[in-house]
Design a protein around this motif. Structure first.
Motif, mmCIF file in Angstrom:
data_model
loop_
_atom_site.group_PDB
_atom_site.id
_atom_site.type_symbol
_atom_site.label_atom_id
_atom_site.label_comp_id
_atom_site.label_asym_id
_atom_site.label_seq_id
_atom_site.Cartn_x
_atom_site.Cartn_y
_atom_site.Cartn_z
ATOM 1 N N VAL A 50 0.866 -1.175 0.000
ATOM 2 C CA VAL A 50 0.000 0.000 0.000
ATOM 3 C C VAL A 50 0.905 1.229 0.000
ATOM 4 N N ILE A 51 0.738 2.089 -1.001
ATOM 5 C CA ILE A 51 1.573 3.288 -1.073
ATOM 6 C C ILE A 51 0.807 4.544 -0.666
ATOM 7 N N ARG A 52 -0.519 4.499 -0.766
ATOM 8 C CA ARG A 52 -1.351 5.619 -0.339
ATOM 9 C C ARG A 52 -2.686 5.082 0.138
ATOM 10 N N SER A 53 -3.194 5.677 1.188
ATOM 11 C CA SER A 53 -4.494 5.270 1.702
ATOM 12 C C SER A 53 -5.216 6.502 2.234
ATOM 13 N N ASP A 54 -6.468 6.642 1.863
ATOM 14 C CA ASP A 54 -7.268 7.768 2.342
ATOM 15 C C ASP A 54 -8.637 7.239 2.732
ATOM 16 N N THR A 55 -8.987 7.360 3.999
ATOM 17 C CA THR A 55 -10.265 6.872 4.499
ATOM 18 C C THR A 55 -11.051 8.025 5.108
ATOM 19 N N LYS A 56 -12.318 8.075 4.761
ATOM 20 C CA LYS A 56 -13.210 9.095 5.308
ATOM 21 C C LYS A 56 -14.380 8.395 5.994
ATOM 22 N N VAL A 57 -14.696 8.861 7.202
ATOM 23 C CA VAL A 57 -15.819 8.331 7.962
ATOM 24 C C VAL A 57 -16.902 9.401 7.986
ATOM 25 N N LYS A 58 -18.095 9.035 7.545
ATOM 26 C CA LYS A 58 -19.193 9.987 7.468
ATOM 27 C C LYS A 58 -20.389 9.448 8.251
ATOM 28 N N GLY A 59 -21.018 10.306 9.023
ATOM 29 C CA GLY A 59 -22.195 9.915 9.785
ATOM 30 C C GLY A 59 -23.462 10.387 9.097
ATOM 31 N N PHE A 60 -24.524 9.619 9.262
ATOM 32 C CA PHE A 60 -25.835 9.959 8.701
ATOM 33 C C PHE A 60 -26.902 9.662 9.733
ATOM 34 N N LYS A 97 -15.515 5.170 3.714
ATOM 35 C CA LYS A 97 -15.031 5.104 2.326
ATOM 36 C C LYS A 97 -13.512 5.120 2.348
ATOM 37 N N SER A 98 -12.926 4.159 1.667
ATOM 38 C CA SER A 98 -11.471 4.060 1.645
ATOM 39 C C SER A 98 -10.981 3.938 0.205
ATOM 40 N N ARG A 99 -10.035 4.801 -0.153
ATOM 41 C CA ARG A 99 -9.377 4.741 -1.461
ATOM 42 C C ARG A 99 -7.918 4.402 -1.220
ATOM 43 N N ILE A 100 -7.467 3.329 -1.849
ATOM 44 C CA ILE A 100 -6.130 2.815 -1.594
ATOM 45 C C ILE A 100 -5.392 2.653 -2.922
ATOM 46 N N GLU A 101 -4.151 3.121 -2.946
ATOM 47 C CA GLU A 101 -3.282 2.882 -4.093
ATOM 48 C C GLU A 101 -2.212 1.903 -3.643
ATOM 49 N N ALA A 102 -1.951 0.909 -4.487
ATOM 50 C CA ALA A 102 -1.017 -0.142 -4.091
ATOM 51 C C ALA A 102 -0.186 -0.604 -5.273
ATOM 52 N N ASN A 103 0.912 -1.257 -4.957
ATOM 53 C CA ASN A 103 1.770 -1.909 -5.938
ATOM 54 C C ASN A 103 1.748 -3.401 -5.664
ATOM 55 N N VAL A 104 1.862 -4.187 -6.712
ATOM 56 C CA VAL A 104 2.032 -5.620 -6.533
ATOM 57 C C VAL A 104 3.524 -5.845 -6.340
ATOM 58 N N GLY A 105 3.909 -6.343 -5.185
ATOM 59 C CA GLY A 105 5.319 -6.553 -4.892
ATOM 60 C C GLY A 105 5.842 -7.834 -5.503
ATOM 61 N N GLU A 106 5.200 -8.935 -5.173
ATOM 62 C CA GLU A 106 5.678 -10.234 -5.636
ATOM 63 C C GLU A 106 4.502 -11.185 -5.744
ATOM 64 N N MET A 107 4.625 -12.131 -6.658
ATOM 65 C CA MET A 107 3.560 -13.111 -6.874
ATOM 66 C C MET A 107 4.129 -14.515 -6.761
ATOM 67 N N ALA A 108 3.428 -15.356 -6.054
ATOM 68 C CA ALA A 108 3.778 -16.778 -6.007
ATOM 69 C C ALA A 108 2.511 -17.563 -6.331
ATOM 70 N N CYS A 109 1.883 -17.173 -7.451
ATOM 71 C CA CYS A 109 0.660 -17.851 -7.872
ATOM 72 C C CYS A 109 0.544 -17.780 -9.398
ATOM 73 N N HIS A 110 -0.519 -18.336 -9.919
ATOM 74 C CA HIS A 110 -0.665 -18.518 -11.363
ATOM 75 C C HIS A 110 -1.546 -17.452 -12.004
ATOM 76 N N LEU A 111 -1.307 -16.196 -11.733
ATOM 77 C CA LEU A 111 -2.038 -15.115 -12.395
ATOM 78 C C LEU A 111 -1.123 -14.481 -13.432
ATOM 79 N N ASP A 112 -1.662 -14.221 -14.608
ATOM 80 C CA ASP A 112 -0.890 -13.575 -15.662
ATOM 81 C C ASP A 112 -1.081 -12.063 -15.534
ATOM 82 N N LEU A 113 -0.072 -11.381 -15.015
ATOM 83 C CA LEU A 113 -0.180 -9.946 -14.752
ATOM 84 C C LEU A 113 -0.135 -9.091 -16.014
ATOM 85 N N THR A 114 0.103 -9.704 -17.155
ATOM 86 C CA THR A 114 0.087 -8.924 -18.392
ATOM 87 C C THR A 114 -1.341 -8.701 -18.888
#
Length: 174
Positions: free
Chosen positions: A45-55, A66-83
């Motif tokens: 996770v390189i950036r995270s922004d969370t807002k809590v709103k009451g109603f 509400k949470s908006r998160i920016e992330a990088n994939v560091g390493e994979m040890a599974c069978h997903l094709d990242l291309t």
């Protein structure tokens, strides 16, 4: 966790991660996720922004996280094709669900076991409707214990780390 200056309990590791996501204390972190076909991947996770709103709806308090998160994939040890773009979308969906589950698990545990608002949800409801808050203020812990909380988590993958085939796949070929 404290209630009126008395220690009433502790959060485990996953609960404290969920707690810190809700309070917007996560600036960057690394975590592992389970891959759909088995194996693990590491997400940074390189950036995270969370807002809590009451109603206040139909005379009852409600919270939206509400949470908006920016992330990088560091390493994979599974069978997903990242291309493939649908693989990235799948990782974003898995990561979003994981963060949402962490937050939900933490709030549920605190509501059921401890019945004390450690998240500041009361303040969010107070900001939303000060007059309704006056009625709930005295027994807020009882209100908090049954408070509905909605979660909206959006994870965006920005960069890929180890994009080549997993070393496990290479070993299986030999």
């Amino acid at each position: 966790m404290f209630k009126e200056d008395k220690l009433i309990g502790w959060l485990n590791q996953n609960d404290s991660i969920g707690y810190n996501f809700i309070l917007n204390n996560i600036k960057s972190t690394v975590g592992d996720l389970a891959c759909p076909g088995g194996g693990k991947m590491v997400i940074e996770v390189i950036r995270s922004d969370t807002k809590v709103k009451g109603f206040v709806e139909k005379g009852q308090p409600r919270i939206e996280v509400k949470s908006r998160i920016e992330a990088n994939v560091g390493e994979m040890a599974c069978h997903l094709d990242l291309t493939k773009t649908n693989s990235i979308a799948e990782i974003e969906k898995i990561a979003s669900k994981r963060v949402q589950d962490l937050m939900n698990q933490t709030v549920s545990k605190v509501q059921k076991q401890y019945k004390v608002d450690i998240f500041g949800f009361g303040e969010a409801v107070h900001r939303a409707n000060a007059t309704a808050w006056k009625a709930w203020k005295k027994d807020w812990d009882a209100q908090f214990a049954k408070l509905p909380v909605d979660y909206k988590v959006e994870v965006k993958i920005r960069r890929l780390g180890t994009v080549s085939n997993s070393f496990l796949q290479e070993m299986n070929k030999e």
